[in-house]
Design a protein around this motif. Structure first.
Motif, PDB file in Angstrom:
ATOM      1  N   SER A  97       0.820  -1.208   0.000  1.00 57.37           N
ATOM      2  CA  SER A  97       0.000   0.000   0.000  1.00 57.37           C
ATOM      3  C   SER A  97       0.856   1.262   0.000  1.00 57.37           C
ATOM      4  O   SER A  97       0.547   2.241  -0.680  1.00 57.37           O
ATOM      5  N   TYR A  98       1.953   1.241   0.745  1.00 52.09           N
ATOM      6  CA  TYR A  98       2.814   2.419   0.852  1.00 52.09           C
ATOM      7  C   TYR A  98       3.630   2.655  -0.420  1.00 52.09           C
ATOM      8  O   TYR A  98       3.750   3.781  -0.902  1.00 52.09           O
ATOM      9  N   VAL A  99       4.183   1.591  -0.965  1.00 52.60           N
ATOM     10  CA  VAL A  99       5.116   1.731  -2.088  1.00 52.60           C
ATOM     11  C   VAL A  99       4.389   1.809  -3.423  1.00 52.60           C
ATOM     12  O   VAL A  99       4.799   2.556  -4.320  1.00 52.60           O
ATOM     13  N   GLY A 100       3.313   1.044  -3.571  1.00 52.08           N
ATOM     14  CA  GLY A 100       2.589   1.041  -4.832  1.00 52.08           C
ATOM     15  C   GLY A 100       3.426   0.496  -5.968  1.00 52.08           C
ATOM     16  O   GLY A 100       4.196  -0.454  -5.795  1.00 52.08           O
ATOM     17  N   ASP A 101       3.314   1.117  -7.128  1.00 54.71           N
ATOM     18  CA  ASP A 101       4.041   0.628  -8.305  1.00 54.71           C
ATOM     19  C   ASP A 101       5.432   1.228  -8.442  1.00 54.71           C
ATOM     20  O   ASP A 101       6.165   0.918  -9.376  1.00 54.71           O
ATOM     21  N   GLY A 102       5.794   2.105  -7.514  1.00 50.92           N
ATOM     22  CA  GLY A 102       7.153   2.654  -7.504  1.00 50.92           C
ATOM     23  C   GLY A 102       7.366   3.908  -8.309  1.00 50.92           C
ATOM     24  O   GLY A 102       8.489   4.424  -8.366  1.00 50.92           O
ATOM     25  N   ARG A 103       6.318   4.436  -8.939  1.00 45.75           N
ATOM     26  CA  ARG A 103       6.536   5.581  -9.832  1.00 45.75           C
ATOM     27  C   ARG A 103       7.028   6.814  -9.092  1.00 45.75           C
ATOM     28  O   ARG A 103       7.674   7.677  -9.677  1.00 45.75           O
ATOM     29  N   ARG A 104       6.733   6.908  -7.786  1.00 49.59           N
ATOM     30  CA  ARG A 104       7.232   8.069  -7.014  1.00 49.59           C
ATOM     31  C   ARG A 104       8.746   8.141  -7.028  1.00 49.59           C
ATOM     32  O   ARG A 104       9.339   9.211  -6.893  1.00 49.59           O
ATOM     33  N   TRP A 105       9.387   6.985  -7.141  1.00 45.91           N
ATOM     34  CA  TRP A 105      10.854   6.933  -7.162  1.00 45.91           C
ATOM     35  C   TRP A 105      11.392   6.746  -8.579  1.00 45.91           C
ATOM     36  O   TRP A 105      12.590   6.598  -8.758  1.00 45.91           O
ATOM     37  N   GLY A 106      10.513   6.701  -9.564  1.00 41.65           N
ATOM     38  CA  GLY A 106      10.957   6.427 -10.928  1.00 41.65           C
ATOM     39  C   GLY A 106      11.353   4.980 -11.125  1.00 41.65           C
ATOM     40  O   GLY A 106      12.197   4.664 -11.967  1.00 41.65           O
ATOM     41  N   LEU A 107      10.746   4.078 -10.353  1.00 40.66           N
ATOM     42  CA  LEU A 107      11.075   2.656 -10.409  1.00 40.66           C
ATOM     43  C   LEU A 107       9.856   1.840 -10.822  1.00 40.66           C
ATOM     44  O   LEU A 107       8.710   2.233 -10.572  1.00 40.66           O
ATOM     45  N   ASP A 108      10.115   0.711 -11.442  1.00 41.08           N
ATOM     46  CA  ASP A 108       9.083  -0.277 -11.734  1.00 41.08           C
ATOM     47  C   ASP A 108       9.168  -1.331 -10.632  1.00 41.08           C
ATOM     48  O   ASP A 108      10.104  -2.133 -10.607  1.00 41.08           O
ATOM     49  N   ILE A 109       8.197  -1.320  -9.708  1.00 39.90           N
ATOM     50  CA  ILE A 109       8.270  -2.177  -8.534  1.00 39.90           C
ATOM     51  C   ILE A 109       7.201  -3.263  -8.598  1.00 39.90           C
ATOM     52  O   ILE A 109       6.021  -2.983  -8.819  1.00 39.90           O
ATOM     53  N   GLY A 110       7.642  -4.514  -8.408  1.00 41.03           N
ATOM     54  CA  GLY A 110       6.751  -5.651  -8.313  1.00 41.03           C
ATOM     55  C   GLY A 110       6.888  -6.310  -6.956  1.00 41.03           C
ATOM     56  O   GLY A 110       7.745  -5.945  -6.144  1.00 41.03           O
TER      57      GLY A 110
END
Length: 242
Positions: free
Chosen positions: A63-76
């Protein structure tokens, strides 16, 4: 470049802080969580993909990290069904990973260059590269050396120097292919097996800032000195909280 962050532990040693928060989300200073800092560092170093191996309170991490776009990352995400040790979750992810990648614990504060570590790992051709740090351990007892029931030496409360694992590794897919996914598999088991196979890991010796947020004392220290180390930890980083 791909990094796997191990964020599934229960953080038992850090209780009561981790009773309701997973350890990577405990706050450091007034602005950041540990995971904020790590993701900002990885983005700044040029990593574009991150997999978070989650377990205990993993829904809060997601919930906190999501898809990572806030950091410019693709997060799975990879949800652990049970405790699998350090390398067990990585075994279940192999088909999603490039040939060389970074693995790290989600509770590490350091200003190490993740990019340089991975570059050195690629260049060396080693099966595993372990970031190491010099730590001094104070023994709180008088230490005796004995032979045949006779004391032959004595040292009062000695300080012992060790090189310890920082919880940050460069790893290759081919190294993990012989092992079975779905079973618990620790970092210690991997290192001992590589040594037995005469394919030893390489060392990435580091002497900058490193703190493993594993105990309340470590966590309190990190908060107490954060204003002094913030610039070093976040130098040039695209920090989502700024």
């Amino acid at each position: 470049m791909h990094a796997v962050i191990l964020a599934g532990g229960k953080g038992i040693r850090l209780r009561p802080y981790t009773t309701r928060l997973p350890k990577p989300l405990v706050p450091i200073g007034d602005e950041f969580s540990i995971l904020d800092i790590v993701l900002s560092q990885l983005a700044h170093c040029g990593f574009d993909r991150v997999t978070l191996a989650i377990g205990h309170l993993g829904e809060l991490v997601r919930s906190y990290v999501g898809d990572g776009r806030r950091w410019g990352l693709d997060i799975g995400y990879h949800q652990q069904g049970s405790a699998l040790g350090t390398m067990g979750p990585v075994l279940e992810l192999l088909d999603q990973l490039p040939e060389e990648f970074l693995v790290m614990n989600g509770d590490v504060l350091t200003d190490i260059s993740y990019l340089d570590l991975l570059h050195r790992h690629r260049e060396s051709g080693a099966p595993l590269t372990v970031a190491t740090y010099q730590r001094q351990v104070q023994v709180d007892f008088g230490v005796l050396s004995t032979e045949d029931g006779v004391v032959v030496d004595f040292v009062e409360k000695p300080k012992l120097d060790y090189r310890v694992s920082m919880g940050v590794y460069g790893l290759s897919r081919r190294t993990l292919l012989p092992y079975t996914p779905g079973l618990p598999f620790g970092f210690d088991e991997l290192v001992l097996d590589l040594l037995a196979r005469h394919t030893p890991p390489h060392e990435y010796a580091f002497s900058g800032y490193w703190l493993d947020i594993g105990r309340p004392d470590d966590y309190d220290r990190a908060n107490a000195e954060f204003d002094l180390i913030k610039e070093s930890l976040l130098k040039g980083a695209r920090c989502a909280s700024w």
